[in-house]
Design an enzyme around this catalytic site. Sequence first.
Site, short mmCIF file in Angstrom:
data_model
loop_
_atom_site.label_atom_id
_atom_site.label_comp_id
_atom_site.label_asym_id
_atom_site.label_seq_id
_atom_site.Cartn_x
_atom_site.Cartn_y
_atom_site.Cartn_z
N ARG A 68 4.64 -12.27 -1.04
CA ARG A 68 5.64 -12.32 0.04
C ARG A 68 5.14 -13.10 1.25
O ARG A 68 5.94 -13.58 2.05
CB ARG A 68 6.11 -10.91 0.39
N GLU A 105 -7.77 0.11 -4.30
CA GLU A 105 -7.92 1.56 -4.39
C GLU A 105 -8.55 1.98 -5.72
O GLU A 105 -9.39 2.87 -5.76
CB GLU A 105 -6.54 2.23 -4.23
#
Length: 185
Positions: A68, A105
Amino acid sequence: MPDTTTTRDRKEVRDYIRTIADFPHEGILFRDVTTLFADPRGFRMAVDQMIHAWAGQQIDRVVGLEARGFILGGAIAHQLSLGFVPIRKKGKLPATTIAESYTLEYGEAVVEIHDDAIRPGEKVLLVDDLLATGGTAAAGIRLVERLGGSVMGCGFVVDLPDLGGRAKLEALGMDVHAICAYEGL
């Protein structure tokens, strides 16, 4: 004279962003900027506000982070009459690249930039839609610096301050601007 401004005219960028619960995992509130991009008024407002944060600074190139950040970066580069440089996931760029890995993560990822995309001494604005942990942006900064460029700052539509990305980038000496912030995950 009476105020003829309608509620629609007073919308802010965050009013165009959709929140989707439990995506991509349970307990996550996903901030979906595709609804912002789809609305011409909202999209223009976001691009204008991102540009405003850097008014008066010399910038030579706009760098956008996949994916994006390409949408925002291309529009910002166009408005500023500058070139645009993509930083992509590993294996997506066709010419010779340099790579930088960063921690996610649950693992590691790699981003790349063409090795001739930034010239030494160029001043760069790095943009993306969302700042979470700051890992992708930090990797992008390192790539620009390895090519001899200088990142003047980082611009985002959304900041998720509870995830620590802003603090991470500021610790690297970056000037960080975000249009709006959402608490929590």
